[in-house]
Design a protein around this motif. Sequence first.
Motif, PDB file in Angstrom:
ATOM      1  N   ARG A 155       0.827  -1.206   0.000  1.00  0.00           N
ATOM      2  CA  ARG A 155       0.000   0.000   0.000  1.00  0.00           C
ATOM      3  C   ARG A 155       0.862   1.256   0.000  1.00  0.00           C
ATOM      4  O   ARG A 155       0.597   2.217  -0.732  1.00  0.00           O
ATOM      5  CB  ARG A 155      -0.923  -0.019   1.214  1.00  0.00           C
ATOM      6  CG  ARG A 155      -1.884   1.134   1.276  1.00  0.00           C
ATOM      7  CD  ARG A 155      -2.960   0.923   2.304  1.00  0.00           C
ATOM      8  NE  ARG A 155      -2.396   0.685   3.629  1.00  0.00           N
ATOM      9  CZ  ARG A 155      -2.385  -0.493   4.233  1.00  0.00           C
ATOM     10  NH1 ARG A 155      -2.901  -1.549   3.635  1.00  0.00           N
ATOM     11  NH2 ARG A 155      -1.867  -0.624   5.448  1.00  0.00           N
ATOM     12  N   LYS A 159       1.192   4.210  -2.857  1.00  0.00           N
ATOM     13  CA  LYS A 159       1.064   5.647  -2.601  1.00  0.00           C
ATOM     14  C   LYS A 159       2.286   6.405  -3.137  1.00  0.00           C
ATOM     15  O   LYS A 159       2.154   7.469  -3.749  1.00  0.00           O
ATOM     16  CB  LYS A 159       0.924   5.885  -1.095  1.00  0.00           C
ATOM     17  CG  LYS A 159      -0.399   5.421  -0.501  1.00  0.00           C
ATOM     18  CD  LYS A 159      -0.444   5.736   0.978  1.00  0.00           C
ATOM     19  CE  LYS A 159      -1.756   5.316   1.592  1.00  0.00           C
ATOM     20  NZ  LYS A 159      -1.794   5.593   3.054  1.00  0.00           N
ATOM     21  N   SER A 341     -10.769  13.778   8.765  1.00  0.00           N
ATOM     22  CA  SER A 341     -10.940  12.322   8.658  1.00  0.00           C
ATOM     23  C   SER A 341     -12.372  11.867   8.891  1.00  0.00           C
ATOM     24  O   SER A 341     -12.688  10.713   8.618  1.00  0.00           O
ATOM     25  CB  SER A 341     -10.021  11.603   9.663  1.00  0.00           C
ATOM     26  OG  SER A 341      -8.669  11.880   9.400  1.00  0.00           O
ATOM     27  N   TYR A 342     -13.228  12.718   9.403  1.00  0.00           N
ATOM     28  CA  TYR A 342     -14.593  12.298   9.738  1.00  0.00           C
ATOM     29  C   TYR A 342     -15.579  13.377   9.310  1.00  0.00           C
ATOM     30  O   TYR A 342     -15.237  14.565   9.209  1.00  0.00           O
ATOM     31  CB  TYR A 342     -14.748  12.064  11.249  1.00  0.00           C
ATOM     32  CG  TYR A 342     -13.861  10.971  11.786  1.00  0.00           C
ATOM     33  CD1 TYR A 342     -14.258   9.635  11.732  1.00  0.00           C
ATOM     34  CD2 TYR A 342     -12.611  11.267  12.330  1.00  0.00           C
ATOM     35  CE1 TYR A 342     -13.441   8.625  12.221  1.00  0.00           C
ATOM     36  CE2 TYR A 342     -11.783  10.263  12.816  1.00  0.00           C
ATOM     37  CZ  TYR A 342     -12.214   8.947  12.763  1.00  0.00           C
ATOM     38  OH  TYR A 342     -11.408   7.955  13.237  1.00  0.00           O
ATOM     39  N   TYR A 354     -16.395   7.874   8.616  1.00  0.00           N
ATOM     40  CA  TYR A 354     -14.969   8.071   8.318  1.00  0.00           C
ATOM     41  C   TYR A 354     -14.808   8.521   6.871  1.00  0.00           C
ATOM     42  O   TYR A 354     -15.445   7.989   5.969  1.00  0.00           O
ATOM     43  CB  TYR A 354     -14.200   6.765   8.535  1.00  0.00           C
ATOM     44  CG  TYR A 354     -12.760   6.855   8.090  1.00  0.00           C
ATOM     45  CD1 TYR A 354     -11.806   7.545   8.847  1.00  0.00           C
ATOM     46  CD2 TYR A 354     -12.347   6.276   6.887  1.00  0.00           C
ATOM     47  CE1 TYR A 354     -10.496   7.632   8.432  1.00  0.00           C
ATOM     48  CE2 TYR A 354     -11.030   6.352   6.462  1.00  0.00           C
ATOM     49  CZ  TYR A 354     -10.104   7.048   7.233  1.00  0.00           C
ATOM     50  OH  TYR A 354      -8.800   7.141   6.814  1.00  0.00           O
ATOM     51  N   LYS A 355     -13.946   9.500   6.641  1.00  0.00           N
ATOM     52  CA  LYS A 355     -13.706  10.019   5.301  1.00  0.00           C
ATOM     53  C   LYS A 355     -12.200  10.120   5.108  1.00  0.00           C
ATOM     54  O   LYS A 355     -11.517  10.862   5.828  1.00  0.00           O
ATOM     55  CB  LYS A 355     -14.354  11.398   5.134  1.00  0.00           C
ATOM     56  CG  LYS A 355     -14.187  11.970   3.739  1.00  0.00           C
ATOM     57  CD  LYS A 355     -14.862  13.325   3.620  1.00  0.00           C
ATOM     58  CE  LYS A 355     -14.700  13.897   2.222  1.00  0.00           C
ATOM     59  NZ  LYS A 355     -15.306  15.233   2.099  1.00  0.00           N
ATOM     60  N   GLU A 356     -11.695   9.354   4.149  1.00  0.00           N
ATOM     61  CA  GLU A 356     -10.251   9.340   3.902  1.00  0.00           C
ATOM     62  C   GLU A 356      -9.797  10.696   3.336  1.00  0.00           C
ATOM     63  O   GLU A 356     -10.451  11.272   2.468  1.00  0.00           O
ATOM     64  CB  GLU A 356      -9.900   8.218   2.913  1.00  0.00           C
ATOM     65  CG  GLU A 356      -8.410   8.072   2.680  1.00  0.00           C
ATOM     66  CD  GLU A 356      -8.097   6.945   1.714  1.00  0.00           C
ATOM     67  OE1 GLU A 356      -6.914   6.756   1.396  1.00  0.00           O
ATOM     68  OE2 GLU A 356      -9.055   6.258   1.271  1.00  0.00           O
ATOM     69  N   ASP A 357      -8.688  11.164   3.843  1.00  0.00           N
ATOM     70  CA  ASP A 357      -8.149  12.447   3.400  1.00  0.00           C
ATOM     71  C   ASP A 357      -7.418  12.248   2.069  1.00  0.00           C
ATOM     72  O   ASP A 357      -6.333  11.659   2.011  1.00  0.00           O
ATOM     73  CB  ASP A 357      -7.182  12.992   4.455  1.00  0.00           C
ATOM     74  CG  ASP A 357      -6.651  14.372   4.059  1.00  0.00           C
ATOM     75  OD1 ASP A 357      -7.191  14.954   3.090  1.00  0.00           O
ATOM     76  OD2 ASP A 357      -5.705  14.850   4.705  1.00  0.00           O
ATOM     77  N   ARG A 358      -8.034  12.716   0.977  1.00  0.00           N
ATOM     78  CA  ARG A 358      -7.432  12.585  -0.355  1.00  0.00           C
ATOM     79  C   ARG A 358      -7.044  13.950  -0.942  1.00  0.00           C
ATOM     80  O   ARG A 358      -6.907  14.100  -2.160  1.00  0.00           O
ATOM     81  CB  ARG A 358      -8.413  11.892  -1.301  1.00  0.00           C
ATOM     82  CG  ARG A 358      -8.711  10.452  -0.903  1.00  0.00           C
ATOM     83  CD  ARG A 358      -9.522   9.768  -1.971  1.00  0.00           C
ATOM     84  NE  ARG A 358      -9.731   8.363  -1.648  1.00  0.00           N
ATOM     85  CZ  ARG A 358     -10.377   7.509  -2.445  1.00  0.00           C
ATOM     86  NH1 ARG A 358     -10.869   7.943  -3.607  1.00  0.00           N
ATOM     87  NH2 ARG A 358     -10.521   6.260  -2.086  1.00  0.00           N
TER      88      ARG A 358
END
Length: 780
Positions: A155, A159, A341-342, A354-358
């Motif tokens: 992973r 990245k 993140s949230y 939860y929300k991934e930081d992109r």
Amino acid sequence: ENRKLPLCEKNIEKNGIEEKNMRERKKDVEGEIQSIAKDQKGEETKLRDLKQEFKIKNEAAKASRKALNVLKRNQEKIEMTKTALSEEIERLRATGTTEYEEKHMARVEQIRKTEEMVAALGAQSETSSNHLNHLHANSRETEAKVMQLKADKQRERGKAMKTQQELEALKKGGKNKLAAFGPWMPKVVAEINKNKKFRSPPIGPLGAHINVKEGTSENIAKAIEGELGGLMHSFLVSCSQDQKELFNLFSKLGLPQKPSIFTCPFTESRHDIQAKRVDTDMFPVLIDYVDIEDSNVFNRVVDSGSLERILFIPTTGEAESVLSKPELIPTNTLHATVANSYQYYPAPNYRSYYKEDRSRGLLKANIEELVEQYKQQLAQEELQEREVEKLIKQANEERMNHMKQIDAEERKLKLVRDKIRVKNNEILNLKNEEENEAPPDISALEDDLDSRKESLDVVVTKLDEENVKCITTTETAQAAKNAFTEADQSNAARREGVEPLSGELEQLENGIKKAKRDKEHYMTKRDEYKEKITKYEKEVEEKEERLGELVEKAKYWSEERIQSRKKVDSLKREVVKMEESLKQQEETQEPRELVTQKFDSLSKVYERARAQVKYMDETVTFLESMLLQRKHGFKIIRNTTSKNINRNFTTQLNARKYIGKLEFDHHAHTLTIIVNPDSKAAAAALDLKRDIRSLSGGEKSYSSVSLILALWNAMTPPFRVLDEFDVFMDAVNRRVSLDNIINYASDDRKFQFIFLTPLNTDNIGISNDLKIIKLYKRAS
């Protein structure tokens, strides 16, 4: 012969009775033939009684035959035992006993020492087994750790490669910030600027027209970029013709991912957001930190991003304490971005995701800062990858160490178990020697032989009695069966006519002849037995005379008759020992009647329990098979329903020329929605699995409506309501969605459909099946 004589007398009497009964029955049958039309009441009851009587007598006959077989087997067993005892006595008389006690004591001592060694080895084996189990558990944990670390490394490598590619693309783009939105974005903008077919030049990508205000923190900038998402790469056009021209331009350039296109008339006026803005000074509102000069871009950010209603809260603790209590929630709050993140949604529907930081830093002021950020990010990711490689190396070394310990422990455990097996074999051999070399006890064997002889005499007597009883019960059962058969046939004959009675009459006549013949046979046997008895009595008298002569000769040597070959002292000791044993048993043991009574009671309880266990086992087996069938049926229904929902979903998307599908994971209990708004022809060479978060608001809304329509077919609810389904749709998506919904509702008239929308409905045609109700605000 004396025992057989009563049997013959009994059979003669029985055959006489049977002959008499059959003659009487013959008369009854003849009377029945004359009175066949008379009352038949009671015949069925009599038939049942005869059947029950036959059943009882037949069971008695079976029991008698079974007992007879048991006695025969006992006789054979006793005779075999008697023969074996006789042979053993003769052998022991010829051999005698020597040195048994010394060998016995030596074997006992050796067995004791060997058993102590086995116990010690067993404890050692148990300890080694526990240690081996712990080593295996540690090895499994280490292997799982290695696999997880390898996945982490892969992973991190992905990245880093992605960051490297984006960094190279930025470097190739020079100082053009458009390169941050993709290596193809500068070319797209250049082609748009060269194209003269647009009525109004398209605006985009929108992220290039959005800046964060000076002094804005890094976290707030990331939160803004995360909320805007795919809107950063999208374009604005003023009309449908420009939208079509821009889409064709994208297709001509062969972009790997087509940006979203929003269509709305261009304007110079900005939306007034004061009424909808979050009213608070506690936390930052994201709209306050963006600097957008173009009013059209500002309006699109407000319509699609709703930044004026989104808060930035630094910690989850603050978000939970404020948003979970309705009295503390600021007015107009849509949700809050927490720690990048949230996403926290306020009460009464309080929840968090939860929300991934992109975020990629696209809102940076210049390209140099963005390149430097990518370099730092790449260095961090490569460092993280190296750290993971070190951890993998350490975990592999730990795993190899565990494997070595396991091999050593297994060899040690095998050696201990081999020793235990050898010692157990030694003990078994010693015990076998002890059993095979037991001291001979001729007197006990002689007593056993005498006991077997007596038992054999008793069994022979019982066998003769049981043989007579078996013959009697068998004949009784046969008579009962004949009576039942005759009654059954008689009853049937009464119903069917006279013809069957004639056959029964013939059977009776044959039975009379047979009974008479059997009677004469037994009378002949009786005379033969009487002659034999007379002959045997004479022989007994002669043998008694001979016995008297022999007794007189024996009395010359001893007046008392001695039947044992044992010595007097031995007999006295045995008598005293047996008297003490009998006395001790009388004092310690319960009476025979009480033991028998308890045994009978416990036997009944055991039989009932065994029957219940058998019934429960059958019930469990039946329920298990039924459960397997129901699970199989459930899986078929579930798979069929999933396929129907997926087919309906793709059908709805096809109306807008979208492509997509639903992926059901029944094991993980998840549903993945995949939608690509590109037309089938244009998306033929593209990847179908486009992230749904990259869709525009209208495309997401249309996909949601398609999913709901597909689910309705599977759920079949009687009332079907959609509220504000078209709020985020553009004109094209809204038109297609309305047509689909109206056609869907018109095709199936068994349900009630209610659709609520705050938008204009003037362009919707009214028919007999469709009614529009408009609600207006009450005039103040």
